[in-house]
Design a protein around this motif. Structure first.
Motif, mmCIF file in Angstrom:
data_model
loop_
_atom_site.group_PDB
_atom_site.id
_atom_site.type_symbol
_atom_site.label_atom_id
_atom_site.label_comp_id
_atom_site.label_asym_id
_atom_site.label_seq_id
_atom_site.Cartn_x
_atom_site.Cartn_y
_atom_site.Cartn_z
ATOM 1 N N VAL A 151 0.808 -1.529 0.485
ATOM 2 C CA VAL A 151 0.412 0.017 0.208
ATOM 3 C C VAL A 151 1.322 1.007 -0.384
ATOM 4 N N LEU A 199 -8.034 -4.566 1.664
ATOM 5 C CA LEU A 199 -8.225 -4.136 0.300
ATOM 6 C C LEU A 199 -8.571 -5.496 -0.270
ATOM 7 N N LEU A 204 -10.732 0.184 -1.019
ATOM 8 C CA LEU A 204 -9.985 -0.106 0.746
ATOM 9 C C LEU A 204 -11.192 0.403 2.264
ATOM 10 N N ASN A 231 -10.716 4.874 -0.069
ATOM 11 C CA ASN A 231 -9.942 4.712 -1.264
ATOM 12 C C ASN A 231 -8.724 5.746 -1.840
ATOM 13 N N LEU A 234 -5.274 5.189 -1.499
ATOM 14 C CA LEU A 234 -4.058 3.980 -2.227
ATOM 15 C C LEU A 234 -3.437 4.835 -3.375
#
Length: 235
Positions: A151, A199, A204, A231, A234
């Motif tokens: 991540v 995830l 997420l 999200n 990310l």
């Protein structure tokens, strides 16, 4: 990718891995999985003891683990794993052994190819780009602070909002403020005990009954709750 990252393993009064195991069961599915367990964060107890403890917890929900320390070729063990499980303990020791065994990029490659990854505490730290938001004492030179980068944000497990009564040292929030001052482009998630981040299918989410605290340089720290959009972390 499929990731399940927990702040901690056990809540007060619960059996070991009590709160995460229902989520582990649904994450891995109904078909029994024998996951590869990485016990390298254990320092004051043996890898065999750690493996047994985790295996007993996984068996409660129809799965099992086998420790990577039983394999002559740990990289091949990663490549052939049905799932990868990284336990908590001392993050510095964990990272040192992962580097010594050339496993960081092996884990990254295989998880990016679809192998499910489960971690708690130190195991969640190593899913991040670096170990630098761990709470653990640096008991050993890790050779590199870099970790798997599964991540793009950092997690601070066991996040606490204030210091215990009678303690006048820096709060966790102050320590994270120091990190983001030096690393202004990196989000940090203060992940409170009893919560997990999952995830799956490019989404997420936060799981649990407590909020997570979000830190970024130039912004006031703020709270996000289960059901909110995570999200952006990310990107």
């Amino acid at each position: 990718m499929k990731l399940l990252l927990s702040s901690n393993s056990t809540m007060p009064g619960e059996e070991y891995l009590g709160f995460p195991t229902p989520h582990i069961k649904s994450f891995l599915g109904d078909k029994p999985v024998k996951a590869l367990f990485i016990p390298y964060a254990a320092v004051t107890f043996s890898f065999d003891e750690y493996e047994q403890k985790v295996n007993e917890a996984f068996q409660r929900v129809g799965h099992s683990v086998v420790g990577i320390h039983h394999f002559d070729n740990p990289v091949r063990a990663i490549e052939e794993a049905e799932a990868i499980v990284v336990g908590g303990g001392n993050t510095w020791q964990l990272v040192r052994m992962l580097h010594d065994q050339n496993l960081m990029m092996a884990i990254r490659r295989n998880v990016q190819s679809g192998t499910p990854y489960i971690g708690w505490s130190a195991g969640s730290n190593v899913a991040c780009p670096t170990l630098r938001t761990t709470n653990d004492m640096p008991i050993i030179d890790p050779t590199s602070f870099n970790t798997t980068g599964l991540v793009p944000f950092q997690i601070n497990p066991h996040y606490m909002d204030a210091n215990p009564d009678g303690h006048a040292g820096e709060t966790r929030e102050q320590r994270i403020a120091e990190f983001i001052a030096i690393n202004p482009l990196t989000y940090v998630v203060g992940l409170r005990e009893g919560t997990l981040m999952k995830l799956e299918n490019d989404t997420l989410e936060l799981i649990g009954n407590r909020s997570a605290r979000i830190f970024m340089q130039g912004m006031e720290a703020y709270e996000l709750n289960p059901g909110d959009d995570f999200n952006f972390l990310l990107k």
